[in-house]
Design an enzyme around this catalytic site. Structure first.
Site, PDB file in Angstrom:
ATOM      1  N   LYS A  22       0.833  -1.217   0.000  1.00  0.00           N
ATOM      2  CA  LYS A  22       0.000   0.000   0.000  1.00  0.00           C
ATOM      3  C   LYS A  22       0.865   1.265   0.000  1.00  0.00           C
ATOM      4  O   LYS A  22       0.643   2.172  -0.787  1.00  0.00           O
ATOM      5  CB  LYS A  22      -0.896  -0.024   1.251  1.00  0.00           C
ATOM      6  CG  LYS A  22      -1.546   1.303   1.591  1.00  0.00           C
ATOM      7  CD  LYS A  22      -2.427   1.222   2.820  1.00  0.00           C
ATOM      8  CE  LYS A  22      -1.742   1.426   4.148  1.00  0.00           C
ATOM      9  NZ  LYS A  22      -1.404   2.820   4.496  1.00  0.00           N
ATOM     10  N   ASN A  23       1.851   1.298   0.919  1.00  0.00           N
ATOM     11  CA  ASN A  23       2.602   2.542   1.083  1.00  0.00           C
ATOM     12  C   ASN A  23       3.645   2.763  -0.013  1.00  0.00           C
ATOM     13  O   ASN A  23       4.263   3.828  -0.079  1.00  0.00           O
ATOM     14  CB  ASN A  23       3.238   2.605   2.477  1.00  0.00           C
ATOM     15  CG  ASN A  23       2.174   2.796   3.554  1.00  0.00           C
ATOM     16  OD1 ASN A  23       1.017   3.081   3.246  1.00  0.00           O
ATOM     17  ND2 ASN A  23       2.564   2.613   4.814  1.00  0.00           N
ATOM     18  N   CYS A 116      -5.206  12.560  13.427  1.00  0.00           N
ATOM     19  CA  CYS A 116      -5.924  11.297  13.260  1.00  0.00           C
ATOM     20  C   CYS A 116      -5.723  10.458  14.511  1.00  0.00           C
ATOM     21  O   CYS A 116      -5.110  10.909  15.479  1.00  0.00           O
ATOM     22  CB  CYS A 116      -5.471  10.565  12.011  1.00  0.00           C
ATOM     23  SG  CYS A 116      -3.889   9.779  12.145  1.00  0.00           S
ATOM     24  N   ARG A 121       0.067  14.522  13.380  1.00  0.00           N
ATOM     25  CA  ARG A 121       0.521  14.340  12.004  1.00  0.00           C
ATOM     26  C   ARG A 121       0.461  15.607  11.130  1.00  0.00           C
ATOM     27  O   ARG A 121      -0.241  15.647  10.116  1.00  0.00           O
ATOM     28  CB  ARG A 121      -0.245  13.195  11.342  1.00  0.00           C
ATOM     29  CG  ARG A 121      -0.122  11.903  12.134  1.00  0.00           C
ATOM     30  CD  ARG A 121      -0.788  10.752  11.460  1.00  0.00           C
ATOM     31  NE  ARG A 121      -0.023  10.228  10.343  1.00  0.00           N
ATOM     32  CZ  ARG A 121      -0.432   9.230   9.562  1.00  0.00           C
ATOM     33  NH1 ARG A 121      -1.587   8.667   9.787  1.00  0.00           N
ATOM     34  NH2 ARG A 121       0.323   8.808   8.577  1.00  0.00           N
ATOM     35  N   ASP A 305       4.719   0.736  12.268  1.00  0.00           N
ATOM     36  CA  ASP A 305       3.576  -0.005  11.718  1.00  0.00           C
ATOM     37  C   ASP A 305       3.538  -1.471  12.167  1.00  0.00           C
ATOM     38  O   ASP A 305       2.581  -2.184  11.842  1.00  0.00           O
ATOM     39  CB  ASP A 305       3.588   0.065  10.174  1.00  0.00           C
ATOM     40  CG  ASP A 305       3.265   1.458   9.663  1.00  0.00           C
ATOM     41  OD1 ASP A 305       2.749   2.272  10.445  1.00  0.00           O
ATOM     42  OD2 ASP A 305       3.543   1.731   8.483  1.00  0.00           O
ATOM     43  N   ARG A 397      -8.584  -0.830   4.714  1.00  0.00           N
ATOM     44  CA  ARG A 397      -7.743   0.197   4.090  1.00  0.00           C
ATOM     45  C   ARG A 397      -6.381  -0.356   3.729  1.00  0.00           C
ATOM     46  O   ARG A 397      -5.729   0.151   2.826  1.00  0.00           O
ATOM     47  CB  ARG A 397      -7.544   1.374   5.064  1.00  0.00           C
ATOM     48  CG  ARG A 397      -8.810   2.103   5.378  1.00  0.00           C
ATOM     49  CD  ARG A 397      -8.522   3.264   6.280  1.00  0.00           C
ATOM     50  NE  ARG A 397      -7.504   4.117   5.655  1.00  0.00           N
ATOM     51  CZ  ARG A 397      -6.985   5.193   6.218  1.00  0.00           C
ATOM     52  NH1 ARG A 397      -7.397   5.556   7.405  1.00  0.00           N
ATOM     53  NH2 ARG A 397      -6.069   5.907   5.602  1.00  0.00           N
TER      54      ARG A 397
END
Ligand code: EPU
Length: 418
Positions: A22-23, A116, A121, A305, A397
């Site tokens: 994803k990233n 968030c 952030r 993460d 997500r």
């Protein structure tokens, strides 16, 4: 809202394939704005964040098609340069279109992302660096309004290490006039992936993955055909699931070099790990994991993460451990939910003090962000009885077909409809 129902207790075994990252994919999709030619992206993961990024590009005029081999073609000849709040509020990574829009079209209007669940952030490092490339930036009614005739290369030292900040400026500098040198940059594998992608479009970037990135600006970029590399955090999450359940699992299509420190730490918990160039095989031969202290930091340090997943591993370990979260100020939301399942963890500032327990019990729990949701699923896999994880839109997500993959490995997990 959909939920996941997990009946814990099964040991996981078998082989799965790691999905595209994803990233790595999100900045590449944003980077397609830098050319009007067609870009083909292969191995894109089917995730909500990828759909949101497509929606954002589509809203500005990009054409996106899917071919019979499940590769995406993107052509961007844009007429609208605005990322609206409705999309940005659902995905902070929308900020990644700022650098490409400014570099290619000389203007951008992006809703300022708010805080968030994991921290405040801010995006000040992105904006400061773009100013140094010559952009004029104003904050108007909650939007970043940026303009530049043509960006001009500069020597930039980031005040703090930022992954998407480094990516944004790398993309912007590709079409700037002259040379840009970036220092104190992020060194995550996704930075190198993006540099490889941009270079395949005709950019001239050197040093990605080191402390200094040098970008020689070019007049234009062309199309490309690119395979998205695999997702190290997805692979790491399944490895932790294997270690937690006394499992025997093999992950294919993953380069173990991207997970060096994670593998070191999993080995310390007692798992046996064997690697090849593109696979990782974990066998857990002891009943309870050994505790292992963790301190998160930018790559090559331990990834934030993976912190929530290791919280569960330590929570069920035979002894005490400490986890220190250095990247985000509020990334322990999963701990309260884990304690509701019987874990014994106390949080003080950015430290989690964990007393390992020998068993936990299923409970209804609430996901608060992507990696927190992953940790609750991992806990559910080891808990006695039923765990129901609510708000699983967070998991959708970032984890492709998670319940299918876990079921394939032997877990009892079902998606409950609304
Ligand atoms: N920061 C600032 N100012 C800035 C930018 C960052 O103060 O202008 C601070 C942040 O508040 C944070 C730290 O710097 O405390 C690092 O943030 P960074 O900018 O590196 O994070 P990011 O680029 O927003 C990416 C990933 C995250 C991952 C972090 C850290 C993407 C799309 N997101 O976020 O992924 O946790 O780097 O590795 O690449 C996830 O996948 O679950 C996820 C949250």
């Amino acid at each position: 809202m959909e939920k996941l129902l997990i009946r814990g207790g099964n040991s996981l075994s078998g082989e799965i394939r790691c999905s595209g990252a994803k990233n790595a994919a999100l900045p590449m999709i944003a980077a397609t704005i830098l050319t009007e030619n067609e870009v083909t992206l292969k191995n894109l993961p089917f995730l909500q964040d990828i759909t949101t990024m497509f929606e954002l590009l589509g809203s500005m005029g990009s054409k996106i098609t899917l071919d019979e081999e499940m590769n995406f073609q993107i052509s961007s000849s844009l007429s609208d340069f605005e990322a609206r709040y409705e999309l940005v509020k659902t995905m902070r990574a929308s900020i990644l279109v700022l650098g490409p829009l400014l570099a290619k079209y000389g203007e951008a209007k992006i809703a300022l992302p708010g805080g968030c669940a994991i921290g405040s952030r801010p995006v000040n490092f992105h904006l400061e660096a773009l100013k140094q490339l010559g952009a004029e930036i104003e904050l108007v009614n909650g939007y970043i309004e940026a303009k530049a005739k043509r960006l001009v290369g500069a020597e930039i030292r980031f005040e703090g290490i930022t992954v998407t900040g480094t990516e944004n400026i790398m993309m912007a500098a590709c079409l700037a006039e002259g040379t840009t040198t970036l220092r104190n940059v992020a060194k995550e594998p996704e930075i190198e992936d993006l540099a490889n992608f941009l270079n395949s479009m005709g950019a001239n970037i050197q040093g990605a993955g080191t402390d200094e990135i040098i970008i020689q600006g070019v007049e234009s970029l062309g199309g490309t055909d690119f395979h998205i590399p695999s997702d190290r955090i997805e692979a790491g999450t399944y490895l932790v699931a294997g270690a937690l359940t006394g499992g025997n699992i093999k992950i294919n299509d993953i380069n173990p070099e991207k997970l060096k420190i994670v593998l070191e730490k999993i080995r310390l918990t007692g798992a046996d790990i064997k690697t090849t160039d593109n696979s990782i095989h974990l066998t857990m031969n002891i009943d309870r994991p050994r505790p292992v202290d963790i301190e998160t930091s930018p790559f090559p340090g331990f990834p934030t993460d993976m912190q929530a997943q290791f919280s569960v591993l330590n929570a069920l370990a035979d002894g005490k451990s400490i986890i220190k979260e250095n990247v985000f100020e509020n990334r322990f939301m999963h701990i309260l939910e884990l304690n509701r399942m019987g874990c014994d963890i106390s949080v003080s500032g950015n430290l989690a003090n964990i007393n390992g327990v020998s068993s936990i019990s299923g409970a209804p729990v609430m996901a608060t962000d992507l990696r927190a949701s992953a940790s609750l699923i991992l806990a559910g896999l080891c808990a006695s009885g039923e765990t129901i994880v609510d708000r699983i839109y967070h998991i959708d997500r970032g984890y492709e077909r998670i319940e299918e993959k876990l079921r394939y490995l032997g877990a009892e997990i079902t998606r409950l409809p609304n």
